[in-house]
Design an enzyme around this catalytic site. Structure first.
Site, PDB file in Angstrom:
ATOM      1  N   CYS A  77      -6.449  14.635  18.076  1.00 43.12           N
ATOM      2  CA  CYS A  77      -7.751  15.290  18.360  1.00 43.12           C
ATOM      3  C   CYS A  77      -8.708  14.196  19.256  1.00 43.12           C
ATOM      4  CB  CYS A  77      -8.787  15.271  16.913  1.00 43.12           C
ATOM      5  SG  CYS A  77     -10.300  15.913  17.317  1.00 43.12           S
ATOM      6  N   GLU A 100     -10.263  26.386  16.610  1.00 40.21           N
ATOM      7  CA  GLU A 100      -9.375  25.118  16.191  1.00 40.21           C
ATOM      8  C   GLU A 100      -8.646  25.257  15.035  1.00 40.21           C
ATOM      9  OE1 GLU A 100      -9.931  20.374  15.674  1.00 40.21           O
ATOM     10  OE2 GLU A 100     -11.564  21.824  16.257  1.00 40.21           O
ATOM     11  N   GLY A 114      -7.907  20.447  23.350  1.00 38.18           N
ATOM     12  CA  GLY A 114      -7.949  21.691  24.115  1.00 38.18           C
ATOM     13  C   GLY A 114      -8.432  21.720  25.429  1.00 38.18           C
ATOM     14  N   HIS A 157      -1.012  24.071  21.594  1.00 41.17           N
ATOM     15  CA  HIS A 157      -2.378  24.769  22.211  1.00 41.17           C
ATOM     16  C   HIS A 157      -1.854  26.051  22.926  1.00 41.17           C
ATOM     17  CE1 HIS A 157      -5.284  21.603  21.728  1.00 41.17           C
ATOM     18  NE2 HIS A 157      -4.167  20.936  21.789  1.00 41.17           N
TER      19      HIS A 157
END
Length: 295
Positions: free
Chosen positions: A82, A225, A237, A176
């Site tokens: 993250c 998310e 992202g 993603h």
């Protein structure tokens, strides 16, 4: 019989992407089997602290790393990586004296990440994260439908609730899906976000991003998310959108990403025919606290 335990924590955010941080660098605070339930409980907005996820500071398990970063989504699932979370993480470990170097190697489920800190008056004001190399190989993202002969999924159609939607897929340690659009404001994120996140094409689910290109060095981005839903910012992202945009010839190497919670700067590099990226941004401490948790 359950017993209550006092848990010391910090509440932090990166551009509004907020986390509860628990220090387990010296000892395990939350037993492993209890971690998913703890995360779900503490992340419930209106009923507990409320957060997009929980970060655990843990000892490194590999010699090359200084410290280990563990990140759990609000639904209790553990994520690989993250971008906003790791900036909160390095600020926490530096300012609490867990790692004292201004450049550190962090172990994540998505691989080792090198992070350089911008320190002023013993406080981390921003950090630059080496996000590593992009992986466009659909099998490794993983992504299982509509893959081209090259083994990639770039600007190809996927059936989303009966509608053909053009998107691209990439991994920067976690999966993603990137959709370019002229109308970010018109996206019904609460409807389409969970459909794409849980689409059969993504066996490990995926993060979902809608992107409007302002110019070759600037984009606007909206994120659903994986495991958390709408979020004000997503560092991996933003990195993925810049990488996809560069690979498709839509964006240049330096991209300013506008998110609902603020801006991130992404720098894309080509190294030996592969693409890698660096992410620069800030993180904030909101408050420190103590909570009861029943064991």
């Amino acid at each position: 019989m359950e017993n209550d335990k006092l848990i010391i924590f910090s509440k932090m955010h990166g551009l509004g992407n907020d986390y509860v941080v628990v220090d387990e660098s010296k000892e395990e605070i939350i037993p492993e089997y209890k971690k998913p339930a703890f995360v779900e409980e503490v992340c419930r907005r209106g009923f507990s602290v409320g957060a997009d996820g929980v970060i655990f500071v843990a000892p490194a398990t590999v010699e090359e790393a200084d410290i280990r970063f563990r990140i759990f989504n609000a639904d209790g699932s553990e994520a690989e990586m993250c971008g906003n979370g790791i900036r909160c993480f390095v600020k926490f470990v530096f300012e609490n004296g867990i790692v004292t170097e201004e450049s550190m190697m962090v172990e994540t489920l998505g691989g080792l990440k090198e992070v350089d800190l911008n320190v002023r008056n013993c406080q981390v004001v921003s950090s630059t994260v080496d996000m590593g190399f992009a992986n466009f190989n659909a099998d490794e993202i993983p992504m299982k439908q509509g893959v081209s002969e090259t083994g990639e999924f770039l600007e190809q159609e996927l059936n989303v609730a009966g509608e053909k939607m053009k998107m691209s897929a990439v991994s920067v340690g976690n999966p993603h899906a990137v959709i370019f659009t002229e109308d970010v404001e018109g996206v019904d994120l609460d409807f389409v976000g969970p459909i794409i996140e849980n689409h059969d094409a993504f066996p490990q689910r995926t993060n979902v991003h809608f992107v409007k290109i302002i110019n070759r060095n600037e984009i606007e981005m909206l994120t659903w998310e994986r495991g958390a839903g709408f979020t004000y910012a997503c560092g991996t992202g933003a990195t993925s959108c810049a990488l996809i945009g560069y690979k498709l010839g839509k964006l240049d190497e330096e991209v300013l990403v506008h998110l609902p919670g603020g801006d991130l700067l992404i720098l894309v590099q080509e190294v030996d025919g592969k693409l890698k990226a660096f992410m620069e941004g800030e993180a904030k401490l909101v408050f420190d606290g103590v909570m009861d948790f029943a064991f």
